[in-house]
Design a protein around this motif. Structure first.
Motif, mmCIF file in Angstrom:
data_model
loop_
_atom_site.group_PDB
_atom_site.id
_atom_site.type_symbol
_atom_site.label_atom_id
_atom_site.label_comp_id
_atom_site.label_asym_id
_atom_site.label_seq_id
_atom_site.Cartn_x
_atom_site.Cartn_y
_atom_site.Cartn_z
ATOM 1 N N UNK A 139 0.858 -1.194 0.000
ATOM 2 C CA UNK A 139 0.000 0.000 0.000
ATOM 3 C C UNK A 139 0.890 1.238 0.000
ATOM 4 N N UNK A 140 0.878 2.034 -1.067
ATOM 5 C CA UNK A 140 1.783 3.189 -1.144
ATOM 6 C C UNK A 140 1.494 4.264 -0.105
ATOM 7 N N UNK A 141 0.309 4.213 0.503
ATOM 8 C CA UNK A 141 -0.031 5.227 1.497
ATOM 9 C C UNK A 141 0.335 4.807 2.922
ATOM 10 N N UNK A 142 0.976 3.643 3.045
ATOM 11 C CA UNK A 142 1.464 3.180 4.336
ATOM 12 C C UNK A 142 2.990 3.264 4.358
ATOM 13 N N UNK A 143 3.540 3.575 5.520
ATOM 14 C CA UNK A 143 4.981 3.768 5.644
ATOM 15 C C UNK A 143 5.628 2.660 6.463
ATOM 16 N N UNK A 144 6.748 2.171 5.989
ATOM 17 C CA UNK A 144 7.588 1.280 6.796
ATOM 18 C C UNK A 144 8.647 2.071 7.564
ATOM 19 N N UNK A 145 8.820 3.360 7.184
ATOM 20 C CA UNK A 145 9.694 4.306 7.894
ATOM 21 C C UNK A 145 11.182 4.004 7.745
ATOM 22 N N UNK A 146 11.547 3.084 6.861
ATOM 23 C CA UNK A 146 12.970 2.738 6.761
ATOM 24 C C UNK A 146 13.795 3.918 6.248
ATOM 25 N N UNK A 147 13.248 4.678 5.299
ATOM 26 C CA UNK A 147 13.959 5.864 4.807
ATOM 27 C C UNK A 147 14.108 6.878 5.927
ATOM 28 N N UNK A 148 13.042 7.080 6.680
ATOM 29 C CA UNK A 148 13.089 8.013 7.806
ATOM 30 C C UNK A 148 14.154 7.581 8.825
ATOM 31 N N UNK A 149 14.208 6.280 9.096
ATOM 32 C CA UNK A 149 15.212 5.780 10.042
ATOM 33 C C UNK A 149 16.624 5.982 9.490
ATOM 34 N N UNK A 150 16.793 5.765 8.193
ATOM 35 C CA UNK A 150 18.120 5.926 7.589
ATOM 36 C C UNK A 150 18.582 7.377 7.650
ATOM 37 N N UNK A 151 17.683 8.306 7.346
ATOM 38 C CA UNK A 151 18.043 9.722 7.406
ATOM 39 C C UNK A 151 18.384 10.131 8.838
ATOM 40 N N UNK A 152 17.676 9.576 9.792
ATOM 41 C CA UNK A 152 17.989 9.897 11.194
ATOM 42 C C UNK A 152 19.371 9.378 11.570
ATOM 43 N N UNK A 153 19.683 8.176 11.155
ATOM 44 C CA UNK A 153 21.006 7.619 11.459
ATOM 45 C C UNK A 153 22.128 8.414 10.783
ATOM 46 N N UNK A 154 21.830 9.004 9.629
ATOM 47 C CA UNK A 154 22.823 9.828 8.937
ATOM 48 C C UNK A 154 23.055 11.163 9.645
ATOM 49 N N UNK A 155 21.938 11.808 10.067
ATOM 50 C CA UNK A 155 22.013 13.224 10.441
ATOM 51 C C UNK A 155 21.655 13.521 11.896
ATOM 52 N N UNK A 156 21.026 12.582 12.607
ATOM 53 C CA UNK A 156 20.700 12.814 14.009
ATOM 54 C C UNK A 156 19.478 13.673 14.243
ATOM 55 N N UNK A 157 18.744 14.001 13.184
ATOM 56 C CA UNK A 157 17.465 14.704 13.306
ATOM 57 C C UNK A 157 16.424 13.921 12.517
ATOM 58 N N UNK A 158 15.154 14.112 12.868
ATOM 59 C CA UNK A 158 14.083 13.267 12.344
ATOM 60 C C UNK A 158 13.457 13.908 11.116
ATOM 61 N N UNK A 159 13.467 13.195 10.000
ATOM 62 C CA UNK A 159 12.755 13.651 8.805
ATOM 63 C C UNK A 159 11.264 13.451 9.042
ATOM 64 N N UNK A 160 10.502 14.549 8.985
ATOM 65 C CA UNK A 160 9.112 14.541 9.473
ATOM 66 C C UNK A 160 8.104 14.524 8.338
ATOM 67 N N UNK A 161 8.237 13.554 7.449
ATOM 68 C CA UNK A 161 7.246 13.334 6.396
ATOM 69 C C UNK A 161 7.253 11.851 6.070
ATOM 70 N N UNK A 162 6.242 11.415 5.341
ATOM 71 C CA UNK A 162 6.208 10.022 4.933
ATOM 72 C C UNK A 162 7.337 9.702 3.976
#
Length: 463
Positions: free
Chosen positions: A256-279
């Motif tokens: 379902x493209x409208x559901x998130x697994x958040x893996x990209x969000x987790x990866x960006x957080x691990x890179x930068x230490x701040x939370x990307x706040x979008x799907x």
């Protein structure tokens, strides 16, 4: 509550531009009918008059439903003037062009050049071509607001959010407009999930999670997050590491493209230490070099492209649902949307004080982005005012990621209003998804996409 039991409330007039909406209109109707402190009239304007007429019928049906706490009169009108005159608030939620032809081209034409888009409504080749046909519509809307409702508060829900709001202010600098997006809400819910998992609190209200928001629409970032006095960043760090490998998604939601697994969000957080706040489906379009180089990246990063055929089927289903409700074949129910537009209206009316993330021109709330560019931060809503909250700095590497998109968006506005087609083509070629192409290929793609949506474009862009 029966109609005769409804309380006396503040009466206001709302102009709804895009009032034939099959989605947002029903959400706003539900939210209005359960807010007992305000009532009044909603005038529905849409180029699809038949759709607006159907929403008129459905809107007035809400008044008689169990749970209705106030009364609203819905009326479909034929002109922007009819909608706007006397309006206290203006809501804009339009579809710029058709889904079947124009959005289909936005999303799928670039695939012939190896460019895949997850959404295609904000950045990327699809987002920019969508902007080119949306800006003329918003020029007309801004001029109409200036002429017929200059003191009204204007709430925008249309994408591309940044360029829609920016156009309103470019045409009418004194306008009182802001843009609303629910992507940050999803990140608050994710933080709440992390907190509940860590401390077993059983929280269900995302508004208890207080965050500092900074960036541009669909590419916002959170560098501070609290529940009461609990700093959520350390908790989120553990949470992101725990679910990084496999993502966090229910099995029934896979695909379902409208559901998130958040893996990209987790990866960006691990890179930068701040939370990307979008799907994730929005985030990947801003940094396609890492997450959207080809169609197979979906499997690695656990997201799914939003095919336009799905949107077409959804529209067809919503049209049928509308007809069934009017015919009495389907029950109409009140269903709170989780959006914050009605709470924002209440706050502007002086009925409460409220903080929410919104899109406004940068007056210094984000010091490292251009003044006047539309940015997304928290803002304080209170009687007669919406004041953005200054955010401070994000890590320099994150600033760099955001800045290139903010400058491209600002450059697009300036080129459009200067009727600079070559400038627009240069911006298109410099877009991160497109810059992998040769200049000849990007020019060819631009011209094909322009031709596909030419019915909505000014003459100077067609030659």
């Amino acid at each position: 509550m029966n109609t005769h039991e409804k309380r006396t409330s503040n009466k206001i007039n709302i102009a709804y531009i895009g009032g034939g909406s099959r989605q947002w209109a029903r959400k706003i109707m539900s939210d209005l009918i359960i807010e007992e402190s305000i009532s009044g009239e909603v005038r529905l304007y849409d180029i699809d008059t038949k759709a607006a007429k159907k929403n008129e019928v459905i809107g007035n049906m809400f008044n008689n439903l169990p749970g209705a706490k106030t009364t609203w009169h819905y009326k479909a009108v034929h002109t922007l003037k009819d909608a706007l005159e006397g309006a206290n608030f203006v809501i804009i939620s339009i579809t710029p062009g058709t889904i079947e032809k124009d959005m289909y081209s936005d999303v799928h034409t670039p695939e012939c050049y190896g460019i895949y888009q997850a959404v295609g409504d904000t950045v990327g080749p699809g987002g920019y071509i969508r902007a080119l046909r949306t800006i003329p519509m918003y020029i007309e809307i801004a001029n109409a607001i200036k002429d017929y409702a200059p003191d009204a508060w204007v709430i925008n829900y249309t994408n591309p959010m940044t360029l829609c709001v920016r156009t309103l202010y470019q045409v009418f600098p004194q306008i009182k407009a802001f843009g609303c997006c629910h992507e940050v809400f999803g990140t608050q819910e994710l933080l709440m999930t992390a907190l509940n998992e860590e401390l077993n609190l059983g929280l269900t209200d995302r508004s208890q999670i207080k965050v500092n928001v900074s960036g541009i629409n669909h590419f916002t970032w959170i560098d501070e997050a609290f529940y009461k006095d609990i700093d959520l960043i350390p908790i989120y760090t553990q949470f992101a590491n725990k679910y990084y490998d496999h993502g966090l998604i229910k099995e029934e939601h896979r695909g379902d493209p409208f559901k998130n697994a958040h893996k990209v969000k987790f990866d960006l957080f691990r890179r930068y230490g701040v939370i990307a706040a979008a799907g994730d489906r929005h985030l990947i379009e801003f940094v396609p070099q890492w997450y959207l180089k080809n169609e197979s990246d979906q499997e690695k990063w656990i997201y799914w492209l939003t095919k336009v055929e799905r949107r077409i089927n959804s529209l067809r289903n919503k049209n049928q649902e509308t007809n069934d409700i009017i015919a009495g074949k389907k029950e109409l129910t009140i269903s709170p949307s989780g959006e914050e537009g009605v709470q924002q209206i209440k706050s502007i009316l002086g009925l409460k004080s409220f903080v929410s993330n919104v899109n406004l021109p940068n007056a210094g709330q984000i010091p490292w982005l251009p003044k006047g560019a539309v940015v997304e931060t928290n803002a304080v809503f209170k009687s007669g005012s919406v004041k953005p909250v200054q955010t401070g700095n994000l890590p320099l590497n994150v600033q760099n990621l955001v800045l290139q998109h903010a400058i491209n968006q600002e450059a697009l506005i300036h080129a459009f209003f200067n009727q600079d087609k070559q400038g627009i083509m240069n911006i298109f070629a410099n877009e991160p998804m497109v810059k992998r192409l040769s200049i000849e290929e990007s020019t060819e793609l631009f011209n094909i996409m322009i031709d596909n949506t030419k019915a909505y474009l000014p003459e100077w862009l067609l030659h």
